[in-house]
Design a protein around this motif. Structure first.
Motif: not given
Length: 534
Positions: A395, A397, A403, A425
């Protein structure tokens, strides 16, 4: 042949051979081995230079006689990577020499008749380095066949057409082969709807083709390609396909005035066959990477926004482009690095993706951290690669993306003088930069260190376009593809509707296909095409 037909009044162009390298792009016999050694002698001069380039001290591979050098045949373990790369170069050059031998005969007898051969810029065909062939041709031509299983085949078609135009030096080119309907070599050879035949052909013209040809004229009754579609099908002239072919002929006559006009794009996407070969060699951090797939993902975001792109070879003069994409440009020379640095300092915004700048022309790693040759340009540095497992997702961000997710690859990227726009992340590079931007002269340099999801790719492309001042030449409703060709005294707006619903293009003019005139916005019926002179 040249003596017999060279002065025939119908002769307009010589077509040399057919799809050189399609079925014999690699050959490993004894004659090939001998030719390979001759090619290597010419390239390196002596064995010391070859041993240095191939890094043969590793695994005790050092050569002491030319006769010891062989093609990269089956081996008990990984074959020397530079040997593989040089053999790919040799095979492309050997087939180019065949082209040169045939064109030399024709030019000796008919010096005023142009010569071409049909490239195979399509799908994932990568065996020939066509950028080294174009200087031997008077006209670049291409064969293009679509994969019936690909729902985005029309985007792949546009990518290929833009690449052929890039190979042609942004000049008009020829579509030598396409299919009117089904081919005969896929698992299921689906028939094209007749509207797709028309739209595909006119899309090729929109993106620079000045001629549209097909394989084949009459469908064969026998042989391996008897079920391959043709202009005149087995059903004869009492058929929907024949009527569509005749209709397309009329369309091409009606738009004939676009011949000689050109496409001018604000964006360059650098596609290089040596980088492609090198990036997909074995014994790499991951065998899940696809050079062409990554290039097409970034292209797709620009295609959806109707932003014009020239897909150009490495070494192309980048002057005048406001945005330059270098996806997975794994192998680069010092001159290539200087070209991208010069583009950025001159005002362009350059975007580089992961696994770029890693090696030089000998496939030797550029030391000092990744992305190797581009660390200074991009203002970033990573001390190792952290590729992802096939089903692994990370992920990402940041204010630019919100996101997002990444697959295939990650790196622990630290910014030296770049701004971090998004961070990992989670995953093996958690906390490190995923997307960065550095100010360079009048332009900028952006780095993306993972395979972002498509929405994230769109967001990055939109941000780079905004920074570069790049947008569509003409806007249209979603699913309507727009390309503008520029001629003497007129521009030609091609709008191709890929949807099941009526669309619009925000342009007016005289529609060459229907003879109607439009002011302002023009309607594009479902699956249809308009060509506006303005």
């Amino acid at each position: 042949m040249a003596e017999r037909y060279g002065h025939h009044p119908a002769l307009a162009l010589w077509h040399v051979s057919n799809e050189l390298g399609c079925h014999n792009g690699r050959s490993y016999g004894e004659r090939d081995a001998s030719g390979f050694r001759t090619w290597l002698r010419s390239r390196y001069g002596d064995l010391d230079a070859l041993n240095s380039a191939w890094g043969t001290d590793f695994w005790s591979q050092r050569y002491s006689a030319w006769e010891e050098v062989q093609p990269p045949r089956v081996a008990p373990s990984f074959v020397n990577p530079t040997q593989q790369l040089d053999f790919a170069r040799f095979c492309s050059d050997a087939l180019r020499e065949q082209l040169r031998a045939e064109t030399a005969v024709l030019r000796r007898h008919t010096p005023d008749v142009p010569v071409t051969t049909n490239f195979m810029v399509m799908g994932h065909f990568s065996l020939m380095d066509y950028a080294t062939w174009t200087g031997d041709l008077d006209l670049v031509s291409n064969d293009h066949y679509m994969q019936a299983t690909d729902p985005d085949a029309h985007i792949e078609l546009a990518f290929c057409a833009d690449h052929v135009r890039g190979l042609a030096g942004r000049q008009p080119w020829m579509l030598m082969e396409a299919s009117t309907s089904a081919v005969s070599w896929q698992s299921v050879n689906a028939a094209k709807p007749v509207h797709q035949l028309r739209r595909n052909s006119l899309t090729q013209v929109a993106r620079g083709a000045d001629a549209v040809l097909y394989f084949q004229w009459r469908a064969a009754r026998a042989g391996a390609e008897k079920y391959h579609s043709a202009m005149l099908p087995h059903a004869g002239t009492d058929s929907e396909l024949w009527e569509a072919v005749v209709g397309l002929g009329g369309d091409l006559q009606r738009i004939a005035e676009v011949t000689g006009s050109t496409v001018s794009s604000p964006v360059a996407l650098v596609l290089d066959y040596e980088a492609w070969w090198g990036a997909e060699l074995d014994a790499h951090p991951s065998d899940q990477l696809s050079y062409r797939r990554t290039a097409e993902r970034w292209y797709r975001a620009l295609w959806e926004a109707n932003v014009g792109v020239d897909v150009v070879p490495r070494g192309t003069d980048l002057t005048g482009y406001r945005m330059v994409l270098a996806p997975m440009l794994y192998l680069v020379t010092d001159a290539d690095v200087a070209a991208l640095e010069g583009a950025a300092s001159g005002g362009a915004h350059v975007l580089v993706t992961y696994f770029s700048g890693v090696v030089d022309e000998h496939d030797h790693v550029r030391l000092g951290g990744y992305p190797g040759a581009f660390t200074e340009l991009l203002g970033v540095r990573a001390d190792e690669f952290r590729p992802l497992l096939p089903e692994q997702t990370v992920h990402v961000a940041g204010d630019l993306l919100g996101e997002a997710t990444g697959t295939s690859w990650s790196e622990p990227v630290a910014a030296t003088d770049a701004e971090v726009l998004a961070r990992y992340t989670d995953g093996p590079s958690a906390g490190y930069a995923a997307v960065t931007r550095a100010e360079r002269g009048e332009g900028g340099a952006w780095y993306v260190s993972t395979e972002l999801d498509l929405d994230a790719v769109r967001a990055v492309v939109a941000a780079v376009c905004d920074a570069a001042g790049v947008g569509p030449a003409v806007t249209a409703s979603p699913g309507v593809e727009v390309v503008v060709r520029h001629g003497d005294g007129a521009d030609y707006v091609f709008a191709m509707n890929h949807t099941d619903a009526e669309g619009t293009v925000e342009a007016g003019g005289h529609d060459l296909l229907t003879g109607s005139d439009h002011a302002g916005s023009t309607t594009v019926p479902a699956h249809d095409v308009v060509v506006l002179r303005r």
